[in-house]
Design an enzyme around this catalytic site. Sequence first.
Site, PDB file in Angstrom:
ATOM      1  N   PRO A   2      -3.107 -34.407  95.539  1.00 31.62           N
ATOM      2  CA  PRO A   2      -3.702 -35.606  94.947  1.00 31.62           C
ATOM      3  C   PRO A   2      -5.069 -35.282  94.344  1.00 31.62           C
ATOM      4  CG  PRO A   2      -2.806 -36.069  97.117  1.00 31.62           C
ATOM      5  CD  PRO A   2      -2.767 -34.578  96.954  1.00 31.62           C
ATOM      6  N   GLU A   3      -5.287 -35.759  93.133  1.00 25.45           N
ATOM      7  CA  GLU A   3      -6.535 -35.487  92.436  1.00 25.45           C
ATOM      8  C   GLU A   3      -7.291 -36.796  92.223  1.00 25.45           C
ATOM      9  OE1 GLU A   3      -5.732 -32.832  89.087  1.00 25.45           O
ATOM     10  OE2 GLU A   3      -3.968 -32.074  90.137  1.00 25.45           O
ATOM     11  N   LYS A  54     -11.875 -34.367  95.663  1.00 21.20           N
ATOM     12  CA  LYS A  54     -10.533 -34.824  96.022  1.00 21.20           C
ATOM     13  C   LYS A  54     -10.467 -35.368  97.448  1.00 21.20           C
ATOM     14  CE  LYS A  54      -8.753 -31.025  93.186  1.00 21.20           C
ATOM     15  NZ  LYS A  54      -7.927 -29.791  93.189  1.00 21.20           N
ATOM     16  N   ARG A 105       3.794 -32.140 105.644  1.00 20.71           N
ATOM     17  CA  ARG A 105       3.616 -30.703 105.879  1.00 20.71           C
ATOM     18  C   ARG A 105       2.522 -30.416 106.896  1.00 20.71           C
ATOM     19  NH1 ARG A 105       4.494 -27.542 100.095  1.00 20.71           N
ATOM     20  NH2 ARG A 105       6.407 -28.629  99.470  1.00 20.71           N
ATOM     21  N   ARG A 241      -3.208 -19.193  89.443  1.00 23.79           N
ATOM     22  CA  ARG A 241      -2.528 -20.480  89.356  1.00 23.79           C
ATOM     23  C   ARG A 241      -1.572 -20.479  88.165  1.00 23.79           C
ATOM     24  NH1 ARG A 241      -5.555 -24.364  91.980  1.00 23.79           N
ATOM     25  NH2 ARG A 241      -3.626 -25.605  91.888  1.00 23.79           N
TER      26      ARG A 241
END
Length: 253
Positions: A2-3, A54, A105, A241
Amino acid sequence: MPEIPEVQVIIDGIKKEVLGERVEDIVVFDGRRVDDNITFLKGKTLTDVFRNGKAIILVFDPLLIMFHLRLHGFVRVVDTISEPEKGWIVALKMGDKYLVLGDTRKLAEARLIDKSTLKTSPDAWDISREEFREVVSSPAAIKSILLNQDKILGLGNRYVDEILWRSHIHPTVKGSHLSDEEIDTLFDNMKSVLKEAYEMGGDEHYTDVYGNAGRWQASVHGKKVCPVCGTPLKKVKVGGRTSYVCPKCQVER
């Protein structure tokens, strides 16, 4: 992960439902992800909620607790905890509601923090054009700059791919090689993408405090072809990334 848009949507929900409420009870489902001193919150009133990059910061004056969602964390405001969702970590009983942090998770965490540990880099939502120009004027790859939380807060892989694609900028281009016009375009697209996603409730892969998924969909991240020109997208590694790039719209140079 989530940003900015997703975290802000969650904060809006928390403020609407439990701001001003006192912590009456604390139920820990997974102590590994919860601060040992979380019981100090009992009897404290939630006076503010804000975002630090975040992370969600809950203010129980003088205590601060950070909800860090990591990759797949979520926050719920529910009436009862008699039937917990999979992945619940901790629930704070506040008024007639429960504020719950969870993560299927089990990577999200709730930690008491000191104000001095908050990140102080400029935030992507608030940063000025002049500050942004200074941040990106670096010899590093532009994607690496935008993902560096020590340079600019709140952006992650999915949104940076979107911003660069809309700006027709390849992720490996050095920030110092961008023209003034390109930097302005990048800044404008960053602001518009974040605002657009926030107004749509965040990305489709994440939920608000009621469990409703966002409606914003990425144009290129995780996709196979460019939605504008139809060119097959390429995966490019930048700073470890994976970036989704249109070789026609984002020419490497």
